[in-house]
Write a protein that holds these residues in place. Structure first.
Motif, PDB file in Angstrom:
ATOM      1  N   LEU A  56     128.754  40.699   7.343  1.00  0.00           N
ATOM      2  CA  LEU A  56     130.128  41.189   7.337  1.00  0.00           C
ATOM      3  C   LEU A  56     131.053  40.074   7.816  1.00  0.00           C
ATOM      4  O   LEU A  56     130.912  39.582   8.939  1.00  0.00           O
ATOM      5  N   VAL A  57     131.991  39.657   6.966  1.00  0.00           N
ATOM      6  CA  VAL A  57     132.983  38.639   7.312  1.00  0.00           C
ATOM      7  C   VAL A  57     134.294  39.358   7.615  1.00  0.00           C
ATOM      8  O   VAL A  57     134.831  40.079   6.765  1.00  0.00           O
ATOM      9  N   VAL A  58     134.793  39.169   8.850  1.00  0.00           N
ATOM     10  CA  VAL A  58     136.016  39.856   9.278  1.00  0.00           C
ATOM     11  C   VAL A  58     137.090  38.814   9.559  1.00  0.00           C
ATOM     12  O   VAL A  58     136.961  37.986  10.467  1.00  0.00           O
ATOM     13  N   ASP A  59     138.159  38.848   8.779  1.00  0.00           N
ATOM     14  CA  ASP A  59     139.265  37.897   8.955  1.00  0.00           C
ATOM     15  C   ASP A  59     140.494  38.499   8.301  1.00  0.00           C
ATOM     16  O   ASP A  59     140.396  39.145   7.254  1.00  0.00           O
ATOM     17  N   ASP A  60     141.653  38.274   8.907  1.00  0.00           N
ATOM     18  CA  ASP A  60     142.874  38.833   8.330  1.00  0.00           C
ATOM     19  C   ASP A  60     143.469  37.938   7.244  1.00  0.00           C
ATOM     20  O   ASP A  60     144.441  38.330   6.587  1.00  0.00           O
ATOM     21  N   LEU A  61     142.892  36.757   7.058  1.00  0.00           N
ATOM     22  CA  LEU A  61     143.378  35.837   6.028  1.00  0.00           C
ATOM     23  C   LEU A  61     142.406  35.813   4.848  1.00  0.00           C
ATOM     24  O   LEU A  61     141.231  35.468   5.005  1.00  0.00           O
ATOM     25  N   THR A  65     139.285  43.155   6.691  1.00  0.00           N
ATOM     26  CA  THR A  65     140.479  42.373   7.048  1.00  0.00           C
ATOM     27  C   THR A  65     141.079  42.764   8.388  1.00  0.00           C
ATOM     28  O   THR A  65     142.090  42.195   8.791  1.00  0.00           O
ATOM     29  N   ASN A  66     140.456  43.731   9.068  1.00  0.00           N
ATOM     30  CA  ASN A  66     140.957  44.120  10.387  1.00  0.00           C
ATOM     31  C   ASN A  66     139.840  44.745  11.216  1.00  0.00           C
ATOM     32  O   ASN A  66     138.767  45.088  10.688  1.00  0.00           O
ATOM     33  N   GLY A  67     140.105  44.919  12.521  1.00  0.00           N
ATOM     34  CA  GLY A  67     139.094  45.409  13.436  1.00  0.00           C
ATOM     35  C   GLY A  67     138.600  46.811  13.145  1.00  0.00           C
ATOM     36  O   GLY A  67     137.374  47.034  13.070  1.00  0.00           O
ATOM     37  N   PRO A  68     139.472  47.814  12.986  1.00  0.00           N
ATOM     38  CA  PRO A  68     139.008  49.171  12.715  1.00  0.00           C
ATOM     39  C   PRO A  68     138.130  49.265  11.468  1.00  0.00           C
ATOM     40  O   PRO A  68     137.134  49.999  11.451  1.00  0.00           O
ATOM     41  N   GLU A  69     138.491  48.519  10.420  1.00  0.00           N
ATOM     42  CA  GLU A  69     137.672  48.525   9.201  1.00  0.00           C
ATOM     43  C   GLU A  69     136.292  47.954   9.480  1.00  0.00           C
ATOM     44  O   GLU A  69     135.270  48.473   9.001  1.00  0.00           O
ATOM     45  N   ALA A  70     136.221  46.882  10.273  1.00  0.00           N
ATOM     46  CA  ALA A  70     134.943  46.268  10.618  1.00  0.00           C
ATOM     47  C   ALA A  70     134.074  47.233  11.420  1.00  0.00           C
ATOM     48  O   ALA A  70     132.862  47.350  11.180  1.00  0.00           O
ATOM     49  N   ILE A  71     134.669  47.911  12.387  1.00  0.00           N
ATOM     50  CA  ILE A  71     133.926  48.866  13.213  1.00  0.00           C
ATOM     51  C   ILE A  71     133.364  49.994  12.362  1.00  0.00           C
ATOM     52  O   ILE A  71     132.214  50.421  12.539  1.00  0.00           O
ATOM     53  N   ASP A  72     134.143  50.470  11.408  1.00  0.00           N
ATOM     54  CA  ASP A  72     133.687  51.540  10.523  1.00  0.00           C
ATOM     55  C   ASP A  72     132.501  51.088   9.683  1.00  0.00           C
ATOM     56  O   ASP A  72     131.514  51.819   9.525  1.00  0.00           O
ATOM     57  N   ILE A  73     132.568  49.878   9.139  1.00  0.00           N
ATOM     58  CA  ILE A  73     131.463  49.354   8.326  1.00  0.00           C
ATOM     59  C   ILE A  73     130.190  49.237   9.168  1.00  0.00           C
ATOM     60  O   ILE A  73     129.099  49.620   8.732  1.00  0.00           O
ATOM     61  N   CYS A  74     130.323  48.735  10.369  1.00  0.00           N
ATOM     62  CA  CYS A  74     129.157  48.580  11.246  1.00  0.00           C
ATOM     63  C   CYS A  74     128.566  49.934  11.633  1.00  0.00           C
ATOM     64  O   CYS A  74     127.342  50.117  11.660  1.00  0.00           O
ATOM     65  N   SER A  75     129.426  50.897  11.959  1.00  0.00           N
ATOM     66  CA  SER A  75     128.939  52.210  12.393  1.00  0.00           C
ATOM     67  C   SER A  75     128.198  52.943  11.289  1.00  0.00           C
ATOM     68  O   SER A  75     127.365  53.810  11.555  1.00  0.00           O
ATOM     69  N   ARG A  76     128.494  52.599  10.036  1.00  0.00           N
ATOM     70  CA  ARG A  76     127.790  53.208   8.905  1.00  0.00           C
ATOM     71  C   ARG A  76     126.545  52.420   8.496  1.00  0.00           C
ATOM     72  O   ARG A  76     125.894  52.733   7.497  1.00  0.00           O
ATOM     73  N   GLY A  77     126.202  51.393   9.286  1.00  0.00           N
ATOM     74  CA  GLY A  77     124.984  50.629   9.044  1.00  0.00           C
ATOM     75  C   GLY A  77     125.013  49.794   7.793  1.00  0.00           C
ATOM     76  O   GLY A  77     123.975  49.570   7.159  1.00  0.00           O
ATOM     77  N   LEU A  78     126.185  49.287   7.432  1.00  0.00           N
ATOM     78  CA  LEU A  78     126.329  48.563   6.170  1.00  0.00           C
ATOM     79  C   LEU A  78     126.252  47.051   6.318  1.00  0.00           C
ATOM     80  O   LEU A  78     126.572  46.327   5.376  1.00  0.00           O
ATOM     81  N   CYS A  79     125.862  46.557   7.490  1.00  0.00           N
ATOM     82  CA  CYS A  79     125.748  45.098   7.654  1.00  0.00           C
ATOM     83  C   CYS A  79     124.667  44.770   8.673  1.00  0.00           C
ATOM     84  O   CYS A  79     124.273  45.606   9.484  1.00  0.00           O
ATOM     85  N   ASP A  80     124.183  43.526   8.600  1.00  0.00           N
ATOM     86  CA  ASP A  80     123.150  43.044   9.520  1.00  0.00           C
ATOM     87  C   ASP A  80     123.704  42.074  10.561  1.00  0.00           C
ATOM     88  O   ASP A  80     123.155  41.956  11.651  1.00  0.00           O
ATOM     89  N   PRO A 102     145.701  40.373  14.189  1.00  0.00           N
ATOM     90  CA  PRO A 102     146.740  41.265  14.708  1.00  0.00           C
ATOM     91  C   PRO A 102     146.177  42.650  15.032  1.00  0.00           C
ATOM     92  O   PRO A 102     145.096  43.012  14.579  1.00  0.00           O
ATOM     93  N   GLN A 103     146.892  43.411  15.805  1.00  0.00           N
ATOM     94  CA  GLN A 103     146.565  44.787  16.195  1.00  0.00           C
ATOM     95  C   GLN A 103     145.344  44.840  17.108  1.00  0.00           C
ATOM     96  O   GLN A 103     145.445  45.210  18.267  1.00  0.00           O
ATOM     97  N   MET A 104     144.180  44.472  16.610  1.00  0.00           N
ATOM     98  CA  MET A 104     142.959  44.478  17.421  1.00  0.00           C
ATOM     99  C   MET A 104     142.264  43.130  17.234  1.00  0.00           C
ATOM    100  O   MET A 104     141.779  42.813  16.152  1.00  0.00           O
ATOM    101  N   ASN A 105     142.226  42.320  18.301  1.00  0.00           N
ATOM    102  CA  ASN A 105     141.630  40.993  18.150  1.00  0.00           C
ATOM    103  C   ASN A 105     140.101  41.079  18.150  1.00  0.00           C
ATOM    104  O   ASN A 105     139.497  42.130  18.422  1.00  0.00           O
ATOM    105  N   GLY A 106     139.474  39.949  17.860  1.00  0.00           N
ATOM    106  CA  GLY A 106     138.024  39.922  17.738  1.00  0.00           C
ATOM    107  C   GLY A 106     137.285  40.288  19.008  1.00  0.00           C
ATOM    108  O   GLY A 106     136.211  40.904  18.954  1.00  0.00           O
ATOM    109  N   LEU A 107     137.830  39.920  20.161  1.00  0.00           N
ATOM    110  CA  LEU A 107     137.171  40.258  21.425  1.00  0.00           C
ATOM    111  C   LEU A 107     137.084  41.766  21.612  1.00  0.00           C
ATOM    112  O   LEU A 107     136.052  42.297  22.033  1.00  0.00           O
TER     113      LEU A 107
END
Length: 455
Positions: A6-11, A33-48, A57-62
């Motif tokens: 999973l590649v997470v970047d706003d650019l 492209t954002n934190g909430p979307e990344a969290i959703d993908i991970c919670s559904r087990g769609l990445c390793d 913006p909004q939610m940084n990587g940390l």
């Protein structure tokens, strides 16, 4: 080894570059492209693995990393921070948030692929352990399976380093929270790691007159140390060997000059991860034992007997050795349950099993067949000796009262049937059938006796 990254970047441009590099190495790429979307993908087990931009913006990587590591469903997914920030304090912040590693922009392609491959191996191993440790109906996370509950302090660490200044810095930093043993000789260190119970090995790649990667390779080749985390210390200009180390199975690294806070954070992460993996392996081992062990008595169960009696019969026939079987049934056990209750009955079964276990050899296979019926398979034992063993068990059961937890004492007896291999045509089923017939005869003749199968 392939994996879903999973590649997470706003650019979008940054995502395209990462996607092209990873796809060229046959990794499957998922993007957000954002934190909430990344969290959703991970919670559904769609990445390793997650490659996570820090500055968003909004939610940084940390914050994204903290939330992933706080959720038991996603805590085991490796997270690599991709950032333009390269100061030790920035790395410490990421490590404290739960990040597994950092890639500094512009990202070096070799470092990217090497690190992703290394973390993919780690994720595969963890997934296997978690799947095996799960129940047969669903993957259950309780406090014992939650990485957040595991401490990364109080570890036992082996440091392999021959530079006095480096030893002083590492030991001085870690000794407040951990026990650190130092060994400058790689061969002695290898023996020490194999014989002792370490949580982590720290190896310098700048050892005089020897290649530290050789020790890393040896640690990975031994069964006793194959799962032991390795953290290497390297010089900034030693990048090729560092990447080679990651290929060999090195878990993490530090670059000189060593930042104390980063050292503490990386050590804590590795120890916590090892303890989590150890707990998973213990859970797997316990599950395997439960599958073949009777939970009440601690003896092997019917499933184990059915699997192993076949091999015992085959081995005895192939070697021309005797094999005998005892089938034991506690006399009038139903009356114990009816009069004194099932708790008293359980006490009787536990004490009965303890006495049987003490009366047979270590090579004998003692199992609870079910209810109040037990079986003992005895290799290298002919019918005459089996009768003596059966009589010894009978005397141990009848010779001393059974004392219950409620203070009641009961006199318990057992009837035993004995059978032995008679020819190469014998099967486990025939052996059990003859022992059962002998047991029924012992019951008919008055109980509390040993009877042999008819010749």
């Amino acid at each position: 080894m392939t994996a879903r990254v999973l590649v997470v970047d706003d650019l979008a441009a940054n995502i395209k570059v990462m996607e092209a590099r990873l796809t060229a190495e046959y990794f499957e790429v998922v993007t957000a492209t954002n934190g909430p979307e990344a969290i959703d993908i991970c919670s559904r087990g769609l990445c390793d693995i997650v490659l996570l931009d820090v500055m968003m913006p909004q939610m940084n990587g940390l914050e994204v990393c903290r939330r992933l590591k706080a959720d038991p469903r996603t805590a085991h997914i490796p997270v690599v921070m991709v950032t333009a920030l390269d100061q030790p304090a920035d790395r410490v912040s990421g490590l404290e948030a739960g990040a597994d590693d950092f890639l500094v922009k512009p990202v070096d392609e070799i470092a990217l692929i090497t690190r992703v491959k290394s973390l993919a191996r780690l994720k595969t191993l963890t997934d296997e352990l978690m799947m095996r440790a799960a129940t047969s109906t669903e993957i259950g996370f309780d406090e014992n399976m939650d990485p957040k509950t595991i401490s990364g302090d109080g570890g036992r660490i082996l440091l392999v380093e021959d530079m006095t200044a480096s030893v002083d810095r590492v030991v001085g930093t870690l000794s407040r929270l951990h026990t650190v043993d130092v060994n400058a000789d790689p061969q002695e260190a290898l023996f020490s790691a194999a014989e002792s119970d370490y949580d982590l090995v720290i190896i310098s790649l700048s050892l005089a007159n020897i290649d530290g990667l050789r020790l890393c390779s040896q640690l990975r080749s031994l069964d006793r140390t194959r799962q032991l985390p390795i953290l290497v210390i390297a010089d900034p200009d030693d990048k090729p060997r560092l990447l080679r180390g990651l290929d060999l199975g090195v878990n993490d690294y530090l670059l000189r000059p060593i930042d104390r806070n980063e050292l503490l954070a990386r050590v804590r992460t590795q120890i916590r991860r090892k303890r989590f993996s150890d707990r998973l392996r213990d859970n797997v081992q316990m599950t395997l034992e439960m599958a073949v062990t009777d939970g009440l008595t601690g003896l092997h169960n019917r499933r184990y007997l059915e699997r192993h009696l076949n091999s015992l019969v085959q081995q005895a026939q192939d070697r021309g050795k005797p094999l005998s079987l005892l089938v034991l049934d506690i006399d009038l056990f139903k009356a114990v349950n009816d009069v004194h209750g099932h708790l008293a009955g359980d006490d009787v079964l536990r004490e009965f099993s303890r006495r049987v276990r003490k009366a047979v050899r270590g090579i004998d296979l003692a199992c609870r067949l079910g209810g109040e019926e037990f079986v003992v398979a005895m290799p290298d034992t002919d019918s005459a000796l089996a009768l003596l063993v059966g009589e010894r068990i009978r005397q141990r059961i009848a010779g001393e009262s059974f004392h219950m937890a409620n203070g009641v004492s009961l006199d318990i007896t057992v009837s035993i049937g004995v059978s032995s291999l008679e020819s190469r045509a014998d099967t486990p089923e025939l052996l059990m059938k003859r022992a059962d017939e002998a047991l029924y005869r012992a019951k008919r003749d008055g109980r509390n006796r040993v009877a042999a199968a008819a010749a």
